[in-house]
Design an enzyme around this catalytic site. Structure first.
Site, PDB file in Angstrom:
ATOM      1  N   HIS A 197      51.714  31.570  32.983  1.00  6.48           N
ATOM      2  CA  HIS A 197      50.330  31.606  33.440  1.00  6.48           C
ATOM      3  C   HIS A 197      49.672  29.839  32.988  1.00  6.48           C
ATOM      4  O   HIS A 197      49.206  29.494  33.840  1.00  6.48           O
ATOM      5  CB  HIS A 197      49.248  32.392  32.657  1.00  6.48           C
ATOM      6  CG  HIS A 197      47.731  32.349  33.130  1.00  6.48           C
ATOM      7  ND1 HIS A 197      47.353  32.973  34.317  1.00  6.48           N
ATOM      8  CD2 HIS A 197      46.791  31.707  32.691  1.00  6.48           C
ATOM      9  CE1 HIS A 197      46.114  32.779  34.373  1.00  6.48           C
ATOM     10  NE2 HIS A 197      45.798  31.734  33.398  1.00  6.48           N
TER      11      HIS A 197
ATOM     12  N   HIS B 217      42.955  37.008  38.907  1.00  6.71           N
ATOM     13  CA  HIS B 217      42.630  37.863  37.746  1.00  6.71           C
ATOM     14  C   HIS B 217      43.091  39.348  37.846  1.00  6.71           C
ATOM     15  O   HIS B 217      42.414  40.169  37.613  1.00  6.71           O
ATOM     16  CB  HIS B 217      40.977  37.818  37.144  1.00  6.71           C
ATOM     17  CG  HIS B 217      40.862  37.454  35.967  1.00  6.71           C
ATOM     18  ND1 HIS B 217      39.872  37.920  34.868  1.00  6.71           N
ATOM     19  CD2 HIS B 217      41.406  36.286  35.437  1.00  6.71           C
ATOM     20  CE1 HIS B 217      40.091  37.085  33.897  1.00  6.71           C
ATOM     21  NE2 HIS B 217      40.712  36.049  33.999  1.00  6.71           N
TER      22      HIS B 217
ATOM     23  N   ASP C 265      36.770  22.953  29.943  1.00  4.89           N
ATOM     24  CA  ASP C 265      36.346  24.344  30.054  1.00  4.89           C
ATOM     25  C   ASP C 265      37.549  25.013  29.122  1.00  4.89           C
ATOM     26  O   ASP C 265      38.612  24.481  28.946  1.00  4.89           O
ATOM     27  CB  ASP C 265      36.566  25.232  31.228  1.00  4.89           C
ATOM     28  CG  ASP C 265      37.635  25.124  31.936  1.00  4.89           C
ATOM     29  OD1 ASP C 265      38.018  23.919  32.409  1.00  4.89           O
ATOM     30  OD2 ASP C 265      38.351  26.321  32.155  1.00  4.89           O
TER      31      ASP C 265
END
Ligand SMILES: Nc1ncnc2c1ncn2[C@@H]1O[C@H](COP(=O)(O)OP(=O)(O)O)[C@@H](O)[C@H]1O
Ligand SMILES: [Mg+2]
Lengths: 743, 103, 235, 103
Positions: free
Chosen positions: A53, A99, A276
């Protein structure tokens, strides 16, 4: 200071790195990078950062083949989001993410945190998020679990997106058996920024501080990215149970305050950089900002504000608690930063310092014990790169030869047509799609069209931008290369249908298990198809996301690359015509001469006959490019009274959608048979046009090298296709809405 | 068969973030409730069940929780069951009166 | 004299810029008022805009009503000043007991965002003053908790005093008596679930909202003497 | 001063429509729970309070309910309070362990 002190606790049990998802080779590489055996914290950081990922280790070598440059590209792939110059000092940040796995086990929170994550990617760039889109794929709704997943996902997007105050302006809803065990939940976000506010997620300036903003850190999703996104669903109850604690809960209220606080910090020029916290949490954010800035960082784990007692350093560093940002600030500006955060009730803790060393060190208190000490860049740049074996699926030729045109034709084409309609308004009615007074065309048309405006972003007056997301697993499973090119073509055409000029794309590659050679072949082919189409159409790929291991019980999903196209409108003066017929107007099909639609991979073949074979209709990219220019121009000039591209479901579905959209029927002829009705293929647009403009439209189509086939006229309350279909528009609408009954 | 009243408290599992609870707690000091802490929010579901005895009733409610009322990924449930005195008039809000706790 | 509209911002509010833009389109000037401020400053009208103040946690408006700015809003309202709560703002006004009733989850248990038709039911509120009762407007709604609820006595009072400002023509959320908006006895405090600011530009599909916001600005600019609001306020 | 754990059950008042409860109830027969009826949904809020004794603690929580946790137009609350054994570590999820009901 304990500079030079070495982290303790070398791990020599191979069971540990294997449990963390690292291969023996990967563990060996870590040892070579460090020149010693890593300890548990170090292993945990490498494990998450080198997961599929975070590192794209299976896909990176292929992604390099995508065209990423173009005149308007300010930031291409590799950053948190792509950024495109919209002119006039305004830029658009764009990003899409998946997601899928979290949504399969906790649909509401999985989807909600997907929205939260994509928003942070956008405001990290200095952009105000102004639009969300949600391409969704589920199993058929007659299955209880698929229904539970679908309803939960939609509720989660609604619950988070609405509360965080960013409109969801479009998306997709597709149902297919291949997604029953592994739904696809992709989320796209677009943001606007004044070009000069563009920031990149990097730390510079030795002595500058790293401040953690937002939610307290808990044991959320520890190792989530490696566990969830990098493994499929085995259908093994115990394994799924073990994944459960990795589910995170989203807090849109925290995120809303974070957005406002961060944008204010940027406006007041208080930030050196900002990043982030997503997958791999602090480990990722600290090492990424440091390595991008070519510096090092010391992190004090004890300074991280926490939600739970007794957390270990490796848990703090890899936690995926939501709604957190890492701001890099000079010591002089710290006080003003803290004041802004206090106003927005955002917690802020100084957790790191920029150093010269190039190393990421994790400390137990400033000057305290060194818990980890690794080259910051190695967490990213030294991640393994795999060229996994690829193999063309053995059954592909057989499937290609199995032409659905040989299936018996439908007895009642009108009935089949009605059955193929799906009105997604049940979904988007639950989304705030109007906030910011920007939404000129919301969900329900070919593409969303928004004013180029946002609070604090001047310069876009009188202009607009358009977005469409598109994917087609049925096409791509028959031919991933041609199928992906068709998807790019469709997406660009959707944007043109609202009068916009397509300028860039982002993509989300949803594929199965990369350890299956067939899946790697599909991925590689899809990338080539995308590259080819994007190059020909002048569309740089400014960002993307790869989601692998989409499988359940050993079966991979259909390869499902999702493409999102951004378009620009230079003069946004009127609402585009929309998907509708107008009574008294002419209905015209515009297409390149010699177009031959195909039933291969078509909605009709798959859904009505369960047939998944055949060949895709060829795509002439040069002709398509001319068509795009034609359609954009016609719509921008306000010529047609209705417009819709022909996509899944073929001409029949396009015509039916226009009838339902405007509540007006049409009397048409010229469609020979069910292949003409349901066959799919690129580069076709249906226009409705007032009779006095028919000549102009036809002429302009010819000038672009297209043929304009007059099918008939709009009017009445039935859709009539001579010799094939004769249905009441109301019945078509009811059939389309029928889906709502399942939820 | 008798009727039983049940109270199901659906809670977020320990360690799962509870943004609502956190936000409520943060607002308490300004309201003059600085003495209150540890706020966690959940759902309270009251229902009635027909069963042979208390244990059977509890079993049914627990099954309902598992299958339907909770997602065990993030939630668990506390179930309390008590016999209902006589028949409950239709439309009565809940088995226990106000201020009265289930046992 | 331009009318100045104070637009209250709580953390989680998200329609403040939209309301400001819509009122400015009507020639008013808008000023954002921060929830933590105890003063409204020199404003002629107050709007509590939509959004999710404090995340709507516990109940929409439950936390916001205790914000320092709300004491100032109460004083302003008591003096006859026009106060309009849109969507989340309506929820705040009911929680603050400036308007009766409560807003519950929609009957369908889902969030609803769509354009609906409402009918002006009374011209007694500052938002409908001068608008013919019976006039129908197309205005977007955007809420999960918009089902207006009150006890039968309150409903009788609302009807008896002509305080139902707007009604849905096709009830989208289960509100009692199709109520989309109500006002206080004086008519100067109004709450409504639909978002008039979202219907102020033909480019966006409807400009019917200008009718309501225009009425608000007109009644804010004009001295309120002789109006029911001023009569009650000075009584 | 000691610490007390409280469970506040916020309920819709009798006569107030509960669409969530109705929806759950309507779906129960198809799920094989035709023996369950009278479903009413509410909120369960757990919190801790510092007070001199149980009665004082209950008083505080009831005041909090009146002022904040309920909207009396549509809701009422059932409060249960119990002493907490010893000191509770900060951030502990809830006073009662899983499966354990307050009395
Ligand atoms: N999940 C969703 N969320 C929001 N809007 C959606 C969703 N699914 C579909 N829509 C909207 O419905 C319309 C029709 O979708 P679709 O049939 O996929 O369009 P097209 O075939 O033109 O790509 C589009 O405007 C799309 O944005
Ligand atoms: Mg389309």
């Amino acid at each position: 200071m304990s500079a030079g002190a070495r982290p303790e606790g070398a791990v020599d049990d191979p069971g540990v790195h294997r449990a963390l998802g690292l291969t023996d080779d990967e563990a060996g590489a870590i040892g070579r990078i460090l020149g010693r055996a890593p300890n548990h914290l170090e292993l945990a950081m490498y494990a998450v950062m080198w997961s599929e990922h975070c590192s794209y280790k299976s896909s990176r070598i292929h992604l390099r083949r995508l065209p990423t440059e173009g005149p308007g590209v300010l930031v291409g792939p590799g950053e948190n989001a792509g950024v495109v110059d919209a002119g006039g000092g305004v830029a658009i940040a764009l990003r899409i993410e998946s997601h899928n796995h979290p949504s399969a086990i906790e649909p509401y929170q999985g989807a909600a945190t997907g929205v939260g994550g994509i928003l942070r990617d956008i405001f990290t760039m200095g952009a105000r998020p102004v639009a969300l889109m949600d391409p969704l794929r589920f199993g058929p709704l007659d299955d209880d679990r698929s229904r539970w997943v679908a309803a939960g996902v939609v509720a989660g997007i609604s619950g988070y997106g609405n509360a965080v105050g960013v409109p969801t302006v479009g998306g997709e809803v597709v149902f297919d058996g291949c997604y029953a065990g592994n739904p696809l939940v992709n989320v796209l976000c677009a943001g606007l920024l004044p070009v000069e506010r563009l920031v990149l997620g990097q730390a510079t300036g030795v002595g500058n501080l790293a401040v953690l903003l937002g939610s307290a850190t808990g044991r959320d999703g520890i190792g989530g990215v490696s566990v969830l996104a990098s493994a499929g669903f085995g259908g093994d109850a115990a394994a799924e149970e073990a994944k459960r604690p990795n589910v995170q809960v989203g807090d849109p209220y925290e995120e809303k305050r974070l957005i406002e606080a961060c944008l204010q910090l940027l406006d007041e020029h208080l930030l050196v950089g900002i990043q982030d916290l997503g997958g791999a949490g602090l480990a990722c954010a600290t090492s990424e900002t440091a390595s991008r800035g070519g510096v090092g960082m010391d992190v004090d784990v004890t300074a991280v504000h926490r939600r739970e007692p007794g957390m270990r350093a490796w848990e703090v560093m890899t936690s995926e608690s939501q709604e957190r940002m890492l701001a890099i600030v000079t010591p002089d500006d710290l006080e003003r930063l803290l004041a802004v955060c206090e106003r927005w009730e955002v917690r802020a803790s100084v957790v790191g310092r920029v150093t010269t060393t190039g190393r990421l060190r994790v400390l137990e208190g400033w000057g305290g014990e060194v818990q980890a000490d690794v080259p910051a860049a190695s967490l990213h740049e030294d991640a393994p790169l795999y060229d996994r074996p690829r193999r063309r699926p053995a059954d592909l030729d057989r499937r290609a030869d199995d032409d659905p045109a040989r299936l018996p034709p439908p007895e009642d084409p009108g009935k089949d047509l009605a059955a193929l309609l799906l009105d997604p308004s049940w979904v988007y009615r639950q989304y705030d799609h109007q906030l910011f007074l920007n939404t000129v065309v919301g969900p329900g048309s070919d593409a969303a069209l928004l004013r180029l405006a946002a609070p604090g972003v001047p310069g876009g007056e009188g202009r607009g931008f358009a977005l469409s997301t598109d994917g087609n697993g049925s096409w791509c499973s028959l031919d991933p290369r041609a199928g992906t090119a068709l998807v790019v073509a469709e997406s660009a055409l959707n944007v043109a249908c609202v009068g916009a000029r397509p300028v860039a794309v982002v993509n989300c590659l949803n594929f199965g298990n990369p350890e299956h050679p067939e899946v790697m072949w599909q991925l590689s082919e899809a990338v080539d198809g995308m590259a080819e189409a994007c190059r020909a159409l002048g569309l740089p790929v400014v960002g993307g996301n790869v989601s692998l291991y989409n499988e359940s019980r050993g079966a991979d999903i259909d390869p499902t690359p999702v493409v999102a196209t951004l378009g620009l409108v230079d003069r946004l003066e009127r609402r585009p015509p929309g998907v509708a017929f107008a009574a008294g107007d002419r209905v015209v099909l515009v297409q390149p001469p010699g177009t031959r639609p195909s039933l291969g991979g078509s909605l009709w073949a798959v859904r009505r006959r369960g047939h998944r074979g055949g060949r895709l209709s060829p795509l002439d990219l040069a002709a398509h490019l001319r068509l795009l220019g034609l359609v954009t121009g016609l719509v921008a000039d306000g010529l047609p009274s209705g417009v819709h591209d022909v996509s899944a479901g073929g001409l029949g579905v396009a015509l039916a959608e226009m009838a339902v959209g405007g509540g007006v029927g049409a009397a048409l002829a010229g469609v020979a048979d069910h292949v003409g009705l349901f066959g799919e293929g690129p580069s076709r647009v249906v226009f409705c046009v007032p009779p006095d403009r028919l000549g102009t439209l036809t002429q302009r189509a010819r000038d672009a090298g297209m043929e304009a086939v007059e099918l008939g006229g709009g009017g009445g309350d039935r859709l009539v296709l001579d010799g094939l279909v004769d249905v009441a528009v109301a019945d078509l609408a009811a059939a389309a809405r029928g889906i709502a009954g399942w939820w | 068969m008798s009727r039983f009243g049940a109270l199901v408290e659906v809670r977020l599992r320990p360690g799962i973030a509870d943004p609502a609870g956190t936000t409520i707690e943060r607002s308490l000091p300004t309201l003059g409730f600085g003495d209150v802490s540890g706020v966690r929010t959940g759902k309270a579901i009251r229902l009635e069940v027909e069963a042979a005895d208390v244990e059977a009733a509890r079993g049914r409610v627990e099954e309902l929780c598992r299958r339907f009322l909770t997602n065990p990924v993030i939630e668990d449930a506390v179930v309390t069951v008590e016999p209902l005195p006589g028949t409950v008039p239709p439309g009565a809000a809940s088995p226990a009166g106000p201020g009265e706790a289930p046992r | 004299m331009t009318v100045t509209v104070g637009v209250v911002v709580f953390p989680g509010t998200n329609c403040e810029h939209d309301v400001a833009a819509a009122t400015e389109r009507l020639g008013a000037s808008a000023r954002l008022v921060w929830h933590a401020d105890g003063r409204l400053g020199d404003v002629d009208a107050v709007v509590l805009p939509g959004g999710f103040a404090h995340g709507d946690y516990l109940r929409p408006g439950a936390i916001a009503r205790f914000a320092p700015v709300m004491a100032a809003v109460e004083t302003f309202a008591a003096g006859g000043g026009p106060v309009v709560g849109i969507c989340n703002g309506f929820q705040v006004l009911t929680e603050a007991h400036l308007l009766p009733g409560a807003l519950q989850k929609n009957r369908g248990l889902r969030f609803v965002c769509e354009t609906v038709e409402v009918e002006v039911a009374s011209d007694r509120s500052v938002l409908t003053r001068g608008v013919d009762p019976g006039r129908r407007l197309r205005i977007p709604i955007n809420h999960f908790e918009g089902s207006y609820t009150c006890d039968p006595d309150t409903l009788a009072e609302l009807v008896g005093q002509d305080r139902i400002a707007l009604r849905y023509t096709d009830n989208p959320n289960g509100s009692v008596a199709d109520i989309a908006g109500v006002c206080n006895e004086a008519g100067n405090v109004v709450g409504l679930m639909p978002h008039p600011e979202r219907a102020c530009d033909p480019l966006l599909g409807s400009d019917d909202g200008l009718v309501l916001l225009g009425a608000l600005i007109a009644s804010s600019g004009a001295p309120l003497t002789g109006s029911p609001a001023a009569a009650t306020a000075t009584a």
